[in-house]
Design a protein around this motif. Structure first.
Motif, PDB file in Angstrom:
ATOM      1  N   ILE A  21       3.718   1.622  -9.896  1.00 12.93           N
ATOM      2  CA  ILE A  21       2.720   1.227  -8.556  1.00 12.93           C
ATOM      3  C   ILE A  21       3.639  -0.385  -8.436  1.00 12.93           C
ATOM      4  CG2 ILE A  21       0.631   0.470  -8.605  1.00 12.93           C
ATOM      5  CD1 ILE A  21      -0.141   2.065 -11.096  1.00 12.93           C
ATOM      6  N   PRO A  22       3.517  -0.203  -7.482  1.00 13.86           N
ATOM      7  CA  PRO A  22       3.755  -1.639  -6.388  1.00 13.86           C
ATOM      8  C   PRO A  22       3.242  -2.762  -6.710  1.00 13.86           C
ATOM      9  CG  PRO A  22       2.892   0.128  -4.985  1.00 13.86           C
ATOM     10  CD  PRO A  22       3.594   0.623  -6.239  1.00 13.86           C
ATOM     11  N   PRO A  23       3.900  -3.882  -6.792  1.00 13.55           N
ATOM     12  CA  PRO A  23       3.543  -5.699  -7.393  1.00 13.55           C
ATOM     13  C   PRO A  23       2.807  -5.368  -6.297  1.00 13.55           C
ATOM     14  CG  PRO A  23       6.140  -5.593  -6.957  1.00 13.55           C
ATOM     15  CD  PRO A  23       5.775  -4.066  -7.091  1.00 13.55           C
ATOM     16  N   ALA A  24       2.509  -7.529  -5.702  1.00 14.18           N
ATOM     17  CA  ALA A  24       1.558  -7.459  -5.067  1.00 14.18           C
ATOM     18  C   ALA A  24       2.633  -7.397  -4.086  1.00 14.18           C
ATOM     19  CB  ALA A  24       1.770  -9.002  -5.352  1.00 14.18           C
ATOM     20  N   MET A  25       2.406  -7.193  -2.535  1.00 11.39           N
ATOM     21  CA  MET A  25       2.918  -6.427  -1.175  1.00 11.39           C
ATOM     22  C   MET A  25       2.687  -8.007   0.074  1.00 11.39           C
ATOM     23  SD  MET A  25       4.017  -4.009  -2.093  1.00 11.39           S
ATOM     24  CE  MET A  25       5.316  -3.397  -0.694  1.00 11.39           C
ATOM     25  N   GLY A  64     -12.334   9.575  11.154  1.00 16.19           N
ATOM     26  CA  GLY A  64     -12.912  10.636  10.065  1.00 16.19           C
ATOM     27  C   GLY A  64     -12.158  11.233   9.075  1.00 16.19           C
ATOM     28  N   GLY A  65     -11.419  11.506   8.972  1.00 18.12           N
ATOM     29  CA  GLY A  65     -10.631  11.734   7.589  1.00 18.12           C
ATOM     30  C   GLY A  65     -10.481  11.303   6.799  1.00 18.12           C
ATOM     31  N   PHE A  66     -10.585  11.871   5.363  1.00 17.88           N
ATOM     32  CA  PHE A  66      -9.713  11.199   4.110  1.00 17.88           C
ATOM     33  C   PHE A  66      -8.264  11.208   4.118  1.00 17.88           C
ATOM     34  CE2 PHE A  66     -14.308  12.745   2.816  1.00 17.88           C
ATOM     35  CZ  PHE A  66     -14.400  11.314   2.365  1.00 17.88           C
ATOM     36  N   PHE A  67      -8.101   9.540   3.047  1.00 15.55           N
ATOM     37  CA  PHE A  67      -6.359   9.815   3.731  1.00 15.55           C
ATOM     38  C   PHE A  67      -6.728   8.373   1.715  1.00 15.55           C
ATOM     39  CE2 PHE A  67      -8.329   6.939   6.535  1.00 15.55           C
ATOM     40  CZ  PHE A  67      -7.434   5.393   6.149  1.00 15.55           C
ATOM     41  N   SER A  68      -4.607   8.645   1.753  1.00  9.29           N
ATOM     42  CA  SER A  68      -5.052   7.378   0.130  1.00  9.29           C
ATOM     43  C   SER A  68      -4.165   5.775   1.256  1.00  9.29           C
ATOM     44  CB  SER A  68      -3.317   8.123  -0.456  1.00  9.29           C
ATOM     45  OG  SER A  68      -3.029   7.255  -1.031  1.00  9.29           O
ATOM     46  N   LYS A  69      -4.912   4.732   0.907  1.00  6.55           N
ATOM     47  CA  LYS A  69      -4.392   3.701   1.275  1.00  6.55           C
ATOM     48  C   LYS A  69      -3.053   2.820   0.450  1.00  6.55           C
ATOM     49  CE  LYS A  69      -8.599   2.365   3.306  1.00  6.55           C
ATOM     50  NZ  LYS A  69      -9.659   1.733   3.829  1.00  6.55           N
ATOM     51  N   ASN A  70      -2.661   4.381  -0.409  1.00 11.01           N
ATOM     52  CA  ASN A  70      -1.785   3.808  -1.708  1.00 11.01           C
ATOM     53  C   ASN A  70      -0.663   3.232  -1.253  1.00 11.01           C
ATOM     54  OD1 ASN A  70      -2.913   3.892  -3.408  1.00 11.01           O
ATOM     55  ND2 ASN A  70      -2.220   6.111  -4.611  1.00 11.01           N
ATOM     56  N   TRP A  71       0.309   1.703  -1.263  1.00 11.67           N
ATOM     57  CA  TRP A  71       1.712   2.250  -0.735  1.00 11.67           C
ATOM     58  C   TRP A  71       2.310   3.060  -0.866  1.00 11.67           C
ATOM     59  CZ3 TRP A  71       2.483  -1.764   2.631  1.00 11.67           C
ATOM     60  CH2 TRP A  71       1.598  -2.966   3.090  1.00 11.67           C
TER      61      TRP A  71
END
Length: 173
Positions: A21-25, A64-71
């Motif tokens: 998991i990336p640290p602070a971006m 309106g479609g769902f998506f991941s907000k992960n870096w």
């Protein structure tokens, strides 16, 4: 005999998603682009961690479609794209979003088109091909060194807007 735990890796394969998991971006660029279908607008951000490794994430979708907000790390993306650089589909990026929305890989591919990293294939329908990544990474290096994107300022128009003309009403008889 006890098994020793292997350290996590950040190199995804066709069956293994990235595990760190990336640290602070630090956001260095924001952009908007059309989805691959052209039906919605995707907002995205490019950033880097303290080690100056580049990441990207989708931040908005007006459709309106769902998506991941992960870096997602750019090196993981490039590794996936280099497996088949002339026949890229969003499926190639799905390993980067294990157990996430099915829209995420397609939205990510749209951002890569917008950033000039891939383009539609000239020979294969619904496929994309990897372009030279050097100009993109040079631009991101420059943005990183400059401290990121600068806020966009609205330009003042040289002439003030005229008030709307009053509506003419027909004379009463």
């Amino acid at each position: 005999m006890a098994k020793t735990k292997q350290p996590p890796t950040t190199q995804p394969t066709a069956t293994q998603p990235p595990t760190t998991i990336p640290p602070a971006m630090h956001r260095i660029k924001s952009g908007k682009c059309k989805s691959l279908s052209g039906k919605s607008t995707i907002g995205y951000a490019v950033g880097h961690n303290d080690e100056k490794e580049l990441f990207i994430k989708v931040v908005t979708n007006d459709g309106g479609g769902f998506f991941s907000k992960n870096w997602v790390a750019f090196m993981d993306i490039i590794n996936q794209l280099e497996v088949c650089p002339e026949s890229i589909t969003s499926l190639a990026l799905s390993v980067l979003y294990q157990s996430k929305s099915a829209n995420s890989p397609g939205f990510l591919l749209a951002t890569l088109v917008s950033e000039g990293l891939v383009e539609p294939s000239k020979t294969k329908r619904r496929c994309y091909q990897l372009l030279d990544t050097k100009p993109f990474f040079e631009e991101m290096k420059l943005l990183t060194e400059e401290g990121g994107e600068k806020p966009v300022r609205k330009r003042e128009s040289p002439t003030p807007k005229k008030p709307p003309a009053p509506k003419k009403t027909p004379p009463k008889t």
